[in-house]
Design a protein around this motif. Sequence first.
Motif, PDB file in Angstrom:
ATOM      1  N   ASP A  60      -1.981  11.481  -1.357  1.00 10.19           N
ATOM      2  CA  ASP A  60      -1.846  10.754  -0.084  1.00 10.19           C
ATOM      3  C   ASP A  60      -1.038   9.462  -0.216  1.00 10.19           C
ATOM      4  O   ASP A  60      -0.964   8.667   0.722  1.00 10.19           O
ATOM      5  CB  ASP A  60      -3.209  10.461   0.521  1.00 10.19           C
ATOM      6  CG  ASP A  60      -4.074   9.564  -0.352  1.00 10.19           C
ATOM      7  OD1 ASP A  60      -3.756   9.377  -1.550  1.00 10.19           O
ATOM      8  OD2 ASP A  60      -5.080   9.051   0.162  1.00 10.19           O
ATOM      9  N   THR A  61      -0.399   9.259  -1.369  1.00  6.15           N
ATOM     10  CA  THR A  61       0.430   8.072  -1.581  1.00  6.15           C
ATOM     11  C   THR A  61       1.590   8.059  -0.598  1.00  6.15           C
ATOM     12  O   THR A  61       2.319   9.045  -0.477  1.00  6.15           O
ATOM     13  CB  THR A  61       0.990   8.057  -3.016  1.00  6.15           C
ATOM     14  OG1 THR A  61      -0.105   8.018  -3.940  1.00  6.15           O
ATOM     15  CG2 THR A  61       1.903   6.865  -3.251  1.00  6.15           C
TER      16      THR A  61
ATOM     17  N   ASP B 207       0.827  -1.194   0.000  1.00  8.33           N
ATOM     18  CA  ASP B 207       0.000   0.000   0.000  1.00  8.33           C
ATOM     19  C   ASP B 207       0.872   1.260   0.000  1.00  8.33           C
ATOM     20  O   ASP B 207       0.539   2.279   0.591  1.00  8.33           O
ATOM     21  CB  ASP B 207      -0.961  -0.004   1.189  1.00  8.33           C
ATOM     22  CG  ASP B 207      -0.259  -0.190   2.521  1.00  8.33           C
ATOM     23  OD1 ASP B 207       0.981  -0.377   2.542  1.00  8.33           O
ATOM     24  OD2 ASP B 207      -0.954  -0.149   3.559  1.00  8.33           O
ATOM     25  N   PHE B 208       1.982   1.181  -0.672  1.00  7.22           N
ATOM     26  CA  PHE B 208       2.960   2.254  -0.747  1.00  7.22           C
ATOM     27  C   PHE B 208       3.700   2.127  -2.074  1.00  7.22           C
ATOM     28  O   PHE B 208       3.650   1.088  -2.725  1.00  7.22           O
ATOM     29  CB  PHE B 208       3.975   2.161   0.409  1.00  7.22           C
ATOM     30  CG  PHE B 208       4.637   0.815   0.515  1.00  7.22           C
ATOM     31  CD1 PHE B 208       5.796   0.526  -0.201  1.00  7.22           C
ATOM     32  CD2 PHE B 208       4.087  -0.187   1.315  1.00  7.22           C
ATOM     33  CE1 PHE B 208       6.390  -0.730  -0.120  1.00  7.22           C
ATOM     34  CE2 PHE B 208       4.685  -1.440   1.403  1.00  7.22           C
ATOM     35  CZ  PHE B 208       5.838  -1.709   0.683  1.00  7.22           C
ATOM     36  N   VAL B 209       4.381   3.194  -2.444  1.00  4.18           N
ATOM     37  CA  VAL B 209       5.270   3.166  -3.600  1.00  4.18           C
ATOM     38  C   VAL B 209       6.679   3.023  -3.060  1.00  4.18           C
ATOM     39  O   VAL B 209       7.125   3.826  -2.237  1.00  4.18           O
ATOM     40  CB  VAL B 209       5.142   4.452  -4.447  1.00  4.18           C
ATOM     41  CG1 VAL B 209       6.226   4.517  -5.512  1.00  4.18           C
ATOM     42  CG2 VAL B 209       3.761   4.536  -5.071  1.00  4.18           C
TER      43      VAL B 209
ATOM     44  N   PHE C  16       5.210   7.035   0.255  1.00  4.13           N
ATOM     45  CA  PHE C  16       6.452   6.659  -0.411  1.00  4.13           C
ATOM     46  C   PHE C  16       7.386   6.042   0.616  1.00  4.13           C
ATOM     47  O   PHE C  16       7.571   6.589   1.706  1.00  4.13           O
ATOM     48  CB  PHE C  16       7.130   7.874  -1.050  1.00  4.13           C
ATOM     49  CG  PHE C  16       6.377   8.414  -2.227  1.00  4.13           C
ATOM     50  CD1 PHE C  16       6.586   7.905  -3.496  1.00  4.13           C
ATOM     51  CD2 PHE C  16       5.447   9.433  -2.062  1.00  4.13           C
ATOM     52  CE1 PHE C  16       5.886   8.395  -4.586  1.00  4.13           C
ATOM     53  CE2 PHE C  16       4.742   9.931  -3.144  1.00  4.13           C
ATOM     54  CZ  PHE C  16       4.954   9.406  -4.411  1.00  4.13           C
TER      55      PHE C  16
ATOM     56  N   ARG D 190       4.143  15.128   0.955  1.00  5.45           N
ATOM     57  CA  ARG D 190       3.910  13.727   0.625  1.00  5.45           C
ATOM     58  C   ARG D 190       4.305  12.854   1.810  1.00  5.45           C
ATOM     59  O   ARG D 190       5.370  13.048   2.395  1.00  5.45           O
ATOM     60  CB  ARG D 190       4.724  13.317  -0.601  1.00  5.45           C
ATOM     61  CG  ARG D 190       4.407  14.089  -1.870  1.00  5.45           C
ATOM     62  CD  ARG D 190       2.963  13.879  -2.300  1.00  5.45           C
ATOM     63  NE  ARG D 190       2.725  14.378  -3.624  1.00  5.45           N
ATOM     64  CZ  ARG D 190       2.298  13.630  -4.641  1.00  5.45           C
ATOM     65  NH1 ARG D 190       2.063  12.353  -4.474  1.00  5.45           N
ATOM     66  NH2 ARG D 190       2.114  14.171  -5.816  1.00  5.45           N
TER      67      ARG D 190
ATOM     68  N   PHE E 238       1.039  10.063  -9.017  1.00  8.93           N
ATOM     69  CA  PHE E 238       0.684   9.494  -7.719  1.00  8.93           C
ATOM     70  C   PHE E 238      -0.290  10.398  -6.976  1.00  8.93           C
ATOM     71  O   PHE E 238      -0.126  11.616  -6.955  1.00  8.93           O
ATOM     72  CB  PHE E 238       1.942   9.296  -6.864  1.00  8.93           C
ATOM     73  CG  PHE E 238       3.000   8.473  -7.531  1.00  8.93           C
ATOM     74  CD1 PHE E 238       2.838   7.096  -7.685  1.00  8.93           C
ATOM     75  CD2 PHE E 238       4.155   9.068  -8.026  1.00  8.93           C
ATOM     76  CE1 PHE E 238       3.816   6.335  -8.323  1.00  8.93           C
ATOM     77  CE2 PHE E 238       5.134   8.311  -8.649  1.00  8.93           C
ATOM     78  CZ  PHE E 238       4.964   6.942  -8.804  1.00  8.93           C
ATOM     79  N   ALA E 239      -1.284   9.782  -6.362  1.00  9.06           N
ATOM     80  CA  ALA E 239      -2.247  10.537  -5.562  1.00  9.06           C
ATOM     81  C   ALA E 239      -1.509  11.273  -4.437  1.00  9.06           C
ATOM     82  O   ALA E 239      -0.479  10.793  -3.939  1.00  9.06           O
ATOM     83  CB  ALA E 239      -3.294   9.592  -4.979  1.00  9.06           C
TER      84      ALA E 239
END
Length: 132
Positions: free
Chosen positions: A82-83, A43-45, A85, A109, A79-80
């Motif tokens: 709320d993404t 649930d993250f990049v 990272f 971010r 990327f949204a």
Amino acid sequence: MSSAVSRIPAASSDVALAHFSLLLEFETDCWDVHHAISNNKQDFVLLDVRSDDKFKQSHIEGAVNLLHSKINEQNLQQFAPDTLFVVYCAGPHCNATEKAAIKLAKLNRPVKKMIGGITGWIDEGLSLIESD
């Protein structure tokens, strides 16, 4: 007679709890990242902030490469806002994660550092995507 370890007393349990809980707001480790990726719970990049050449040589599966110096609003448009990272670089001897985290935070971010970077990943026996 006390040792260098115990000469300065340990923090109280309340202070220790606050400190170590706060650390987890800023960092994660290789095993937690690996577990999320390998169990389809990512649930993250995962952001590899090393050079393009280093990324092409080897990287963590599923990572996105963006050199820390190229982090800006334009390069994050896909990327949204709320993404989350999770940034990593070569390892504990590299401060590119901190540079990347600062830039991401300045852009409002959410960001965490994967402690250990590539070095930690390898030390844990986890595999990398290697170029031929």
